[in-house]
Scaffold this active site. Structure first.
Site, PDB file in Angstrom:
ATOM      1  N   GLY A   1       4.417  12.494 -11.276  1.00 38.24           N
ATOM      2  CA  GLY A   1       4.506  13.723 -10.483  1.00 38.24           C
ATOM      3  C   GLY A   1       3.961  14.886 -11.288  1.00 38.24           C
TER       4      GLY A   1
ATOM      5  CG  LEU B   1       5.791  24.666 -10.000  1.00 35.77           C
ATOM      6  CD1 LEU B   1       6.660  25.785  -9.467  1.00 35.77           C
ATOM      7  CD2 LEU B   1       4.733  25.248 -10.932  1.00 35.77           C
ATOM      8  CB  ALA B   2       9.530  19.487 -12.479  1.00 36.24           C
ATOM      9  N   GLY B   3       6.774  18.366 -13.245  1.00 37.75           N
ATOM     10  CA  GLY B   3       5.957  17.374 -13.948  1.00 37.75           C
ATOM     11  C   GLY B   3       4.776  17.990 -14.670  1.00 37.75           C
TER      12      GLY B   3
ATOM     13  CG  HIS C   1      14.430  27.631   4.391  1.00 36.38           C
ATOM     14  ND1 HIS C   1      14.290  28.809   5.077  1.00 36.38           N
ATOM     15  CD2 HIS C   1      14.077  27.897   3.097  1.00 36.38           C
ATOM     16  CE1 HIS C   1      13.868  29.754   4.231  1.00 36.38           C
ATOM     17  NE2 HIS C   1      13.739  29.211   3.029  1.00 36.38           N
TER      18      HIS C   1
ATOM     19  NE  ARG D   1      16.440  29.462   0.807  1.00 37.35           N
ATOM     20  CZ  ARG D   1      15.429  29.007   0.101  1.00 37.35           C
ATOM     21  NH1 ARG D   1      15.376  27.736  -0.232  1.00 37.35           N
ATOM     22  NH2 ARG D   1      14.459  29.812  -0.283  1.00 37.35           N
TER      23      ARG D   1
ATOM     24  CG  HIS E   1      13.199  24.243   2.408  1.00 31.93           C
ATOM     25  ND1 HIS E   1      11.818  24.261   2.435  1.00 31.93           N
ATOM     26  CD2 HIS E   1      13.563  25.003   1.353  1.00 31.93           C
ATOM     27  CE1 HIS E   1      11.378  25.012   1.435  1.00 31.93           C
ATOM     28  NE2 HIS E   1      12.415  25.459   0.759  1.00 31.93           N
TER      29      HIS E   1
END
Length: 670
Positions: free
Chosen positions: A40, A43-45, A266, A337, A429
């Site tokens: 992946g 953003l994390a990976g 969401h 939310r 979401h």
């Protein structure tokens, strides 16, 4: 088995610093001999791969898209939280920590959340250094806006495309390492299994999505950063390709799966238009800063709007019900939310919905146009401006802040939101549940890590807006690169892991057998036919509100759909080429197991908390009447499920949640 979260001892504010001071490290020369797989590249990976390579490890990064730039993180709109207190409005690390734990309805691990708050400021510095074009205010400081569930402005943003800009920052950091040869990038590759050798994660089996080749890849540690499982509902705001396969495969190899029932609905999504839709589109929560949410106060007005006989602009101010402002005066339109979503559903169920389906409420910017317009007229020295001039000036400010979101809405709905209020309705979401990890972000399998939305760790039962990007980048840039070194310090003499072992052979054979089954099964129904049926059961019976009867029915119905799927699914084309139906078949097979565990987890948790609303657990009187009712005596734990074959047979392990720094109390946003 008691789950060991490995949370360090000591005061919460010192835990992370003290912990980093004492963990084992790998020296730079030895890092060159260690391989890490990252699955992946969102953003994390992406941030993890770039940082690990920068440190000197050899990284193999995998994504099923044609480029890391296409990761679903790109779709995040509204912003990223950090406690820098540029606004001087009272923000602090502690307040970010407190808001996140409270927002998650006291179902997250305190130590992880405090660490998240602690490193949040570093993320902004890192991203500014990469050139992320955050919005700035007049004095040159980065601008902030507010999001739901907080009373300060701590959300940094780049118009309505924050995710895209942050992802380009991580992608540029990755590219630098790809050019140096420290990251080997495998685009269009999907992980189909993890390989364990002597109980440790030592590699993965992938399919090259263009040629169909099955490949073996080895490493000293494996990091899963493959996002969430929201597409179990079929219709969601997730990209069509978002799936649960990587996380589910490691679950089947021994990684516990935590809190699958914690899913975020969401509140500000473009409403569904018909039965033929394949995905839903989100309107950023940031719009709730300036938009006011309402429905007609009179049922006859709502009916007239549904029939197309009345326009929202024809309803007088006093005939409108700004229901969030009415019910939650302290937070108004910026409640969390889960609260906003349930309130919208309650109004629509009562018949006050506003589009042809009756499943929509208004998000109206008329008040903001006037407020900003008057302010701008004063700034520009315009005396006695006309009403038209005020609105023109106000709309220019809104366009500057949210222009691309308004464009998106107009393209999809074919209505101009500057002239008529937007319509929104809740939709699936984000998934707060995910693979269970300890403080090091390691799963219950040695050497197997999980970061970002794919793990369960930071958001409890409900995620506050703009915290997903914060968690993904915190895990990838500032947490995992430390904690993984502690584990890898024992591998400096291991040498390259061979892919010729029986373990790799067995895993490859398993993957190949499943693909052959799909290609040779002469069924009559498409993959989507089963996915849509699963999604309907999930939304109707495991959706915004849940009860014992429906959850039992859902488990039985999902099992029946799964059995029919394995008998009657048809996958056209061949396995040794680009075959989207084959990809989908594998993913839907996993969703059909995950969906049942999801319902089982929701059935087991007989309380309401965050995104998990049990109709049997509601406040019956007092000022909280009708609100979700938690049960801290029996359910203040993480539910971590161990795979035992059939989802119905999964075994529950509990990680007791301790609250030493925040008092456990019913949430109130009134």
């Amino acid at each position: 088995m008691a789950l060991d979260s490995k949370v360090p001892e000591g005061p919460i504010k010192d835990k992370w610093t003290t912990y980093k001071d004492k963990i084992n490290l790998v020296n730079p020369a030895n890092k060159r001999n260690i391989d890490i797989i990252v699955v992946g590249t969102g953003l994390a990976g992406g941030s993890a791969a770039a940082t690990l390579a920068e440190l000197g490890y050899n990284v193999k990064a995998f994504c099923y898209q044609d480029s890391p730039r296409r990761a679903h993180s790109i779709a995040a709109q509204g912003g990223i939280n950090a406690a820098k207190n540029y606004q001087g409005d009272g923000d602090s690390n502690y307040r970010l920590f407190y808001d996140t734990v409270k927002g998650g309805d006291y179902r997250s691990r305190e130590a992880n959340v405090y660490r998240l708050a602690e490193v949040s400021g570093n993320i902004i510095d890192q991203c500014v250094a990469q050139g992320v074009p955050f919005a700035r205010e007049y004095g040159g400081l980065l601008d902030n806006r507010s999001f739901g569930g907080v009373l300060v402005s701590r959300t940094f943003y780049a118009k309505g495309q924050t995710g895209q800009q942050l992802l380009l920052g991580a992608y540029s950091a990755m590219n630098r390492q790809i050019a140096r040869g420290k990251i080997q990038m495998y685009n269009r590759h999907e992980m189909l299994d993890v390989v364990k050798v002597d109980g440790k994660a030592r590699g993965i089996i992938t399919r090259n999505l263009i040629t169909g080749d099955i490949e073996r890849h080895s490493a000293h540690a494996v990091v899963i950063a493959s996002g969430g499982y929201g597409n179990v509902y079929f219709l969601s705001t997730n990209a069509m390709g978002s799936n649960a396969t990587a996380a589910w495969k490691i679950h089947k190899k021994g990684a516990y799966f935590a809190n699958p029932c914690y899913t975020q609905i969401h509140p500000t999504c473009i409403p569904r238009s018909g039965d033929y839709q394949s995905k839903l589109t989100l309107m950023s929560e940031s719009l709730r800063n300036d938009g006011r949410i309402w429905v007609p106060a009179k049922i006859e007005d709502a009916k007239a709007i549904q029939q197309g006989k009345l326009k929202p602009t024809e309803i007088a101010e006093e005939e409108r019900d700004y229901y969030l402002e009415r019910r939650y005066p302290a937070f108004g339109n910026l409640v969390p939310r889960d609260v906003a979503s349930r309130a919208a559903k309650e109004r629509c169920d009562a018949g006050y919905g506003v589009n042809a389906t009756g499943e929509a409420v208004y998000l109206d910017f008329a008040t903001a146009f006037v407020r900003y317009g008057i302010e701008q007229a004063k700034i520009h020295g315009i005396k006695n401006p006309s009403k038209e001039k005020i609105i023109e000036l106000g709309q220019a400010i809104i366009e500057e802040k949210y222009g691309n979101l308004f464009q998106m809405y107009e393209k999809i709905i074919a209505e101009n939101p500057y002239e008529t209020p937007m319509m929104i309705y809740p939709a699936t979401h984000y998934t707060m549940g995910g693979v269970w990890v300890d403080y090091n972000l390691m799963t219950t399998v040695d050497g197997l890590y999980c970061i970002g939305e794919a793990n369960f760790s930071d958001h409890g039962a409900n995620r506050l807006g703009a915290s997903a990007l914060m968690q993904g980048l915190a895990d990838g840039y500032f947490v995992l690169p430390y904690t993984i070194g502690d584990y890898l310090s024992n591998d400096i003499r291991t040498g390259t892991i061979s892919t010729d072992s029986k373990e790799f052979e067995d895993a490859e054979e398993e993957v190949t057998d499943r693909i052959n089954f799909f290609m040779n099964n002469n069924g009559t129904k498409s993959v989507d036919y089963f996915h849509k049926r699963l999604g309907k059961v999930m939304w109707d019976k495991v959706g915004m509100a849940r009860n014992e009867k429906h959850l039992n029915e859902a488990m039985a119905e999902i099992k029946a759909i799964r059995e029919e799927f394995w008998k009657d699914v048809k996958v056209p084309g061949s396995a040794n080429e680009m075959n989207l139906e084959l990809e989908k078949a594998g993913r839907v097979a996993d969703f059909l197991e995950l969906g049942e565990l999801f319902a089982k987890d929701a059935l087991d948790r007989n309380e309401s908390c965050g995104g998990h609303f049990r109709e049997e657990s509601v406040e019956l009187d007092g000022e909280q009447k009708g609100e979700a009712k938690r049960n801290d005596t029996d359910y203040a734990y993480v539910a971590a499920w161990e795979y035992k074959g059939e989802p119905a047979d999964a075994v529950l392990h509990k990680e007791k949640l301790e609250f030493k720094d925040i008092e456990l109390k019913q949430r109130s946003y009134k």
